[in-house]
Design an enzyme around this catalytic site. Structure first.
Site, PDB file in Angstrom:
ATOM      1  N   ALA A 192      10.447  -7.791  10.908  1.00  0.00           N
ATOM      2  CA  ALA A 192      11.069  -7.290   9.704  1.00  0.00           C
ATOM      3  C   ALA A 192      10.414  -6.388   8.911  1.00  0.00           C
ATOM      4  O   ALA A 192       9.194  -6.165   9.244  1.00  0.00           O
ATOM      5  CB  ALA A 192      11.335  -8.794   8.946  1.00  0.00           C
ATOM      6  N   SER A 193      11.224  -5.704   8.166  1.00  0.00           N
ATOM      7  CA  SER A 193      10.543  -4.405   7.358  1.00  0.00           C
ATOM      8  C   SER A 193      11.154  -4.410   5.968  1.00  0.00           C
ATOM      9  O   SER A 193      12.497  -4.678   5.917  1.00  0.00           O
ATOM     10  CB  SER A 193      10.526  -3.171   8.065  1.00  0.00           C
ATOM     11  OG  SER A 193       9.961  -2.259   7.264  1.00  0.00           O
TER      12      SER A 193
ATOM     13  N   SER B  75      10.256  -3.172   1.604  1.00  0.00           N
ATOM     14  CA  SER B  75      10.036  -2.343   0.661  1.00  0.00           C
ATOM     15  C   SER B  75       8.368  -2.111   0.588  1.00  0.00           C
ATOM     16  O   SER B  75       8.021  -0.922   0.573  1.00  0.00           O
ATOM     17  CB  SER B  75      10.399  -2.518  -0.792  1.00  0.00           C
ATOM     18  OG  SER B  75       9.908  -3.596  -1.310  1.00  0.00           O
ATOM     19  N   VAL B  76       7.627  -2.887   0.593  1.00  0.00           N
ATOM     20  CA  VAL B  76       6.316  -3.021   0.376  1.00  0.00           C
ATOM     21  C   VAL B  76       5.407  -3.138   1.885  1.00  0.00           C
ATOM     22  O   VAL B  76       4.271  -2.651   2.070  1.00  0.00           O
ATOM     23  CB  VAL B  76       5.810  -4.022  -0.778  1.00  0.00           C
ATOM     24  CG1 VAL B  76       4.150  -4.054  -0.349  1.00  0.00           C
ATOM     25  CG2 VAL B  76       6.225  -3.619  -1.989  1.00  0.00           C
TER      26      VAL B  76
ATOM     27  N   ASP C 172      10.447 -13.874  -6.580  1.00  0.00           N
ATOM     28  CA  ASP C 172      11.205 -12.763  -5.845  1.00  0.00           C
ATOM     29  C   ASP C 172      12.060 -13.437  -4.907  1.00  0.00           C
ATOM     30  O   ASP C 172      12.028 -13.328  -3.625  1.00  0.00           O
ATOM     31  CB  ASP C 172      10.139 -11.942  -5.005  1.00  0.00           C
ATOM     32  CG  ASP C 172      10.548 -10.418  -4.574  1.00  0.00           C
ATOM     33  OD1 ASP C 172      11.664 -10.030  -5.195  1.00  0.00           O
ATOM     34  OD2 ASP C 172      10.042 -10.020  -3.677  1.00  0.00           O
TER      35      ASP C 172
ATOM     36  N   VAL D 220       6.344  -6.988   8.893  1.00  0.00           N
ATOM     37  CA  VAL D 220       5.925  -8.011   9.509  1.00  0.00           C
ATOM     38  C   VAL D 220       5.847  -8.090  10.986  1.00  0.00           C
ATOM     39  O   VAL D 220       7.058  -7.607  11.578  1.00  0.00           O
ATOM     40  CB  VAL D 220       6.769  -9.155   9.071  1.00  0.00           C
ATOM     41  CG1 VAL D 220       6.483 -10.420   9.878  1.00  0.00           C
ATOM     42  CG2 VAL D 220       6.375  -9.521   7.537  1.00  0.00           C
TER      43      VAL D 220
END
Length: 535
Positions: A132-133, A135-136, A288, A139
Site C-alpha cells: 500500500a502507498s 501520502s507520507v 487519523d 508499506v
C-alpha cells in the site's frame, strides 16, 4: 518570502491550470461578471488532455501531485459523502491508500541505510512491490528471520522541503486573514496552522508512531472492540517501522462485510464507543481514522472487532478540556441548552459579557432539529454552517487544542454514516458518557485522587515546619513579615483554607453529577473548617 516558497506557489498554480480545477469553481452559481472571467483566462483558450478525465479524477490527481498536505485534505474530504458529490467522493477515496508509490529500489536502499544491515540479513522474505502507498509513506510485506509475518513502513524521501514550503504559505495566509478580518481572528488560524505543523512533522518520525501504537495497544489490551498490531522495536528507526501484519477487511468494503454477515449496527456503535473511550477514559486518541487506516477482523462477524493501523497522528486533552467537553456533551444530550451556554461562558469559549438567554436560544435553534434522527437524515454540512454563523454572532472563538478532536469526530461520523446510516448517534454516545462521568466521582476514583493528595502531605508538612521554625527565629536584620505578625497559626489556617477550597470544588462536582458517594469532599471541608477556627 523565500525563493523556494515562491517557486512552490508557481507549482501549485501550474497544477491548478493543468487539471483545470477552475472548472469546479465555475460549476457553482456565481454572479455573471465572475462567470465572464472564465473567458479571459488565457489557459482556457487551449485544449487539454486532462479535460477528458472526470472532474473527480482531475481533483484527485491534482491533490496527489501537490504532495502530503493536499493529499491529507483530500483524505478528510473523502469521508464526508454528505458534503460531496458521489463521483468526487469515490475518486478521493483512492487517496487513502492508493497513492502512486515511489521507486521500490529507493525504498530498499533507505531501509538498509536505516537498519544498518542488508534486507536479506533481517528478513527471510521481502516483497519489493509495495502492499500500500499513502501520502507520507509506503508499506512492504515481509517475513522476519524469526518467522513472524510483518509489514515494513518506510517514509517517502524528500518530503520535508515540500511540507515546509506549503506551511510557509499557510502561515502567510493565516497571518493575512487575522490582520484583515475580525471573523478570521476568532478562528485563530495561526495557532491552528502551528498545531498542524507539529502534527505533520511528528508524522514523519516513525519512532513516534511506533510509541503511539504501543500505547494504544496497551490501552485496548484484551478488548473485543479494537486490536492494534504489535510493534517490533528491534527493527524500528526514525524512517522505518516494522510491525505485525494484520489480515482483515477494509472498513469501506461493505460488500465483503455483508458477505460474512457482519453485524453492521454493532460495528457502527462500537466505532462511537471506541472514540469516546479514547477521548475520555484514556485522553489518547487516534486522530487519523480515515477508512484507509481501519480494518475489521474476520474472526467474529457477529461481534466485529476493529483493527487500527497508522498511529502517526494522535491527540490528547488536558483534564480541564476533558471536563468542559464532557459537561457540554452531557448537557447537550439532556437538551439542557442553558447549561451548554453557561459552560461556554464559564470556560471562556465565548466572552463573559455574552447574554445567556440569547446564546441559549441560538444553540437551541441549531441543535434541536437534529435530535432523534439517524445519521442519514442529518445534514452535518448545514449544521456546521449554522454553528459557524452562531459563533460569529457571539464572538465564539475556535479552540485550537480541540481542532484535532473535531477532525477525528468528523471522520468517525462520516464512517458511521457509511456503515450504518440508521445509527442514532445520540442514544449510542449518551450511555457511555453518563457511565464515564459516574466513574469519575465513584468512591474508588475519589479515593485514588485523595491518595495522590495524601502523598503530598509529608512534603507540605515539611514546608510548614520550616516556615514555623524561620518565624520563631527570625534574622535580626530582617523586618518582621506580615505573616509573623499574625502568629504561628497562620500556616495551619492557610492549610485549612486550601482544604476548604479543595473540598468545596470536589463537593460541587459530586453534586452536579449526582455522585452516589462524596464523603471525601465532606471530610476535607470538615478538616479545613477545624484548622481555621481552632485557637
Amino acid at each position: 518570502m523565500k525563493l523556494l516558497a515562491v517557486r512552490r506557489l508557481l507549482r501549485i498554480q501550474s497544477v491548478v491550470i493543468r487539471y483545470r480545477l477552475d472548472d469546479l469553481l465555475f460549476d457553482l452559481p456565481l454572479p455573471w461578471w465572475l462567470m465572464a472571467l472564465r473567458h479571459l483566462m488565457p489557459w482556457r483558450w487551449f485544449p487539454r488532455k486532462t479535460l477528458e478525465l472526470s472532474r473527480g479524477a482531475r481533483l484527485r490527481l491534482a491533490l496527489q501531485d501537490l504532495g502530503p498536505i493536499f493529499i491529507k485534505f483530500g483524505q478528510l474530504l473523502s469521508t464526508r459523502r454528505d458534503l460531496l458529490p458521489e463521483d468526487i467522493a469515490d475518486e478521493l477515496m483512492l487517496l487513502q491508500d492508493r497513492v502512486p508509490p515511489f521507486d521500490p529500489q529507493k525504498a530498499v536502499a533507505l531501509i538498509e541505510e536505516q537498519l544498518g544491515a542488508k534486507i536479506s540479513e533481517v528478513f527471510s522474505r521481502f516483497d519489493v512491490e509495495p502492499l500500500a502507498s499513502a501520502s507520507v509513506a509506503q508499506v512492504h510485506a515481509a517475513k522476519l528471520k524469526s518467522g513472524e509475518e510483518v509489514v515494513v513502513k518506510v517514509v517517502r524521501p524528500g518530503l520535508k522541503p515540500i511540507i515546509a514550503q506549503d506551511l510557509a504559505w499557510l502561515f502567510l495566509i493565516a497571518r493575512g486573514a487575522e490582520r484583515v478580518s475580525a471573523d478570521a481572528r476568532l478562528l485563530h488560524p495561526v495557532e491552528v496552522v502551528n498545531d498542524y505543523e507539529k502534527t505533520i512533522y511528528d508524522e514523519l518520525d516513525l519512532l513516534r508512531e511506533a510509541a503511539n501504537a504501543s500505547q494504544l495497544k496497551r490501552n485496548f489490551e484484551g478488548s473485543e472492540m479494537m486490536y492494534v498490531p504489535q510493534v517490533y522495536w528491534d527493527w524500528c528507526r526514525p524512517k522505518v517501522l516494522v510491525m505485525e501484519r494484520i489480515y482483515g477487511i477494509q472498513v469501506t468494503d461493505l460488500a465483503t462485510l455483508a458477505d460474512q454477515r457482519t453485524d453492521m449496527k454493532m460495528l457502527a456503535e462500537r466505532g462511537v464507543e471506541i472514540f469516546f473511550t479514547q477521548v475520555f477514559r484514556d485522553s489518547f486518541f487516534h486522530a487519523d481514522m480515515h477508512p484507509g487506516n481501519i480494518f475489521v477482523s474476520t474472526v467474529k462477524p457477529w461481534s466485529p472487532q476493529y483493527i487500527a493501523i497508522d498511529c502517526g497522528i494522535v491527540g490528547s486533552l488536558t483534564p480541564e478540556d476533558q471536563d468542559y467537553l464532557a459537561r457540554n456533551l452531557f448537557a447537550f444530550f439532556k437538551r439542557d441548552y442553558r447549561r451548554v451556554a453557561q459552560l461556554h461562558i464559564d470556560s471562556g469559549w465565548v466572552p463573559a459579557h455574552t447574554k445567556l438567554n440569547e446564546f441559549e436560544a441560538a444553540i437551541r435553534t441549531v441543535c434541536e432539529p437534529i435530535f432523534e434522527k439517524p445519521l442519514k437524515d442529518i445534514s452535518f454540512g448545514q449544521v456546521l454552517m449554522r454553528l459557524f454563523q452562531t459563533a460569529r454572532r457571539f464572538n465564539m472563538e475556535v479552540q485550537p487544542q480541540l481542532v484535532l478532536l473535531q477532525k477525528t469526530l468528523l471522520n468517525i461520523e462520516g464512517l458511521g454514516r457509511q456503515l450504518y446510516p440508521e445509527l442514532d448517534l445520540w442514544s449510542t454516545a449518551q450511555p457511555f458518557l453518563e457511565r464515564w462521568m459516574r466513574e469519575r466521582v465513584s468512591p474508588k476514583t475519589l479515593l485514588q485522587n485523595l491518595h495522590g493528595q495524601v502523598e503530598q502531605i509529608p512534603h507540605l508538612a515539611g514546608m510548614t515546619r520550616d516556615l514555623l521554625e524561620r518565624m520563631s527565629q527570625p534574622h535580626l536584620a530582617d523586618p518582621p513579615s506580615p505573616w509573623q505578625q499574625k502568629g504561628d497559626g497562620w500556616a495551619l489556617r492557610l492549610l485549612g483554607a486550601g482544604l476548604l477550597a479543595g473540598g468545596a470544588t470536589l463537593a460541587a462536582g459530586a453534586v452536579s453529577l449526582s455522585a452516589p458517594a462524596a464523603w471525601p469532599a465532606w471530610l476535607m471541608l470538615a478538616a479545613g473548617l477545624y484548622l481555621i477556627v481552632r485557637r
